[in-house]
Write a protein that holds these residues in place. Structure first.
Motif, short mmCIF file in Angstrom:
data_model
loop_
_atom_site.label_atom_id
_atom_site.label_comp_id
_atom_site.label_asym_id
_atom_site.label_seq_id
_atom_site.Cartn_x
_atom_site.Cartn_y
_atom_site.Cartn_z
N GLU A 76 19.36 20.12 -14.80
CA GLU A 76 19.08 18.96 -15.89
C GLU A 76 19.37 17.74 -15.09
O GLU A 76 18.70 16.82 -15.17
CB GLU A 76 19.83 19.21 -16.92
N GLU B 104 17.08 18.45 -10.82
CA GLU B 104 15.81 18.85 -10.95
C GLU B 104 15.26 19.85 -9.82
O GLU B 104 14.55 20.59 -9.86
CB GLU B 104 14.78 17.78 -10.74
N ARG C 24 13.90 28.78 -17.81
CA ARG C 24 12.48 28.31 -18.06
C ARG C 24 12.32 27.49 -16.71
O ARG C 24 11.61 26.34 -16.73
CB ARG C 24 12.18 27.42 -19.14
N LYS D 286 13.08 22.31 -11.95
CA LYS D 286 12.69 22.12 -13.46
C LYS D 286 12.93 20.95 -13.69
O LYS D 286 13.76 20.13 -13.66
CB LYS D 286 14.17 23.03 -14.30
N SER E 23 13.58 17.45 -15.57
CA SER E 23 14.68 17.05 -16.49
C SER E 23 14.07 16.47 -17.80
O SER E 23 13.02 15.80 -17.75
CB SER E 23 15.61 15.86 -15.76
N SER E 24 15.09 16.81 -18.90
CA SER E 24 14.43 16.15 -20.24
C SER E 24 14.76 14.58 -20.31
O SER E 24 14.17 14.01 -21.24
CB SER E 24 15.09 17.21 -21.32
N LYS E 25 15.83 14.22 -19.64
CA LYS E 25 16.24 12.84 -19.46
C LYS E 25 15.46 11.88 -18.48
O LYS E 25 15.37 12.40 -17.34
CB LYS E 25 17.61 12.77 -19.29
N GLU E 26 14.88 10.82 -19.11
CA GLU E 26 14.22 9.86 -18.24
C GLU E 26 15.03 9.51 -16.93
O GLU E 26 14.33 9.56 -15.81
CB GLU E 26 13.75 8.58 -18.93
N ARG F 242 14.86 11.96 -13.77
CA ARG F 242 13.69 12.22 -13.31
C ARG F 242 13.46 11.63 -11.87
O ARG F 242 13.08 10.51 -11.70
CB ARG F 242 12.50 11.90 -14.23
N SER G 190 10.12 15.17 -10.56
CA SER G 190 9.22 15.26 -11.51
C SER G 190 8.12 14.40 -11.80
O SER G 190 6.93 14.48 -12.19
CB SER G 190 9.73 15.78 -12.94
#
Length: 103
Positions: A42, A45, A71, A86, A88-91, A94, A97
């Motif tokens: 997370e 990445e 995942r 993977k 990251s869901s947090k900006e 990133r 990604s």
């Protein structure tokens, strides 16, 4: 996330100089280690995991468990080393990604 060839090539290049962040030893891959790998993914990445020689785990089996439970995508497998990615869901986390999406 399904990666195309050029995306994988970019991630392999970025991971080349990284040292393995986690090592799977004789204790194997447990829930606590999976949680820690998930947290590291997370924030970073992209990371490497090494399987030590004293482990009974197979590299393919560890890769399958990580892909299923976290995942994450196994970008590369060299011997007993895995490169994981993977988004990251947090900006703010990133880094890779955003570049991978543009490729």
């Amino acid at each position: 996330m399904e990666l195309r060839g050029k995306q994988k090539q970019y991630l392999k290049k970025e991971a080349h100089h990284m040292n393995p962040l986690f090592q799977v030893g004789k204790g194997g891959l447990n829930e606590e280690m999976l949680y820690q790998i998930g947290e590291a993914l997370e924030k970073r990445e992209l990371l490497k995991i090494a399987l030590l020689q004293n482990t009974d785990e197979e590299t393919d089996a560890v890769a399958a468990v990580i892909e299923k439970k976290l995942r994450a995508t196994v970008v590369q497998q060299i011997g007993r080393t895995l490169v994981l990615f993977k988004p990251s869901s947090k900006e703010k986390n990133r880094r890779y990604s955003t570049v991978v999406e543009k490729i």
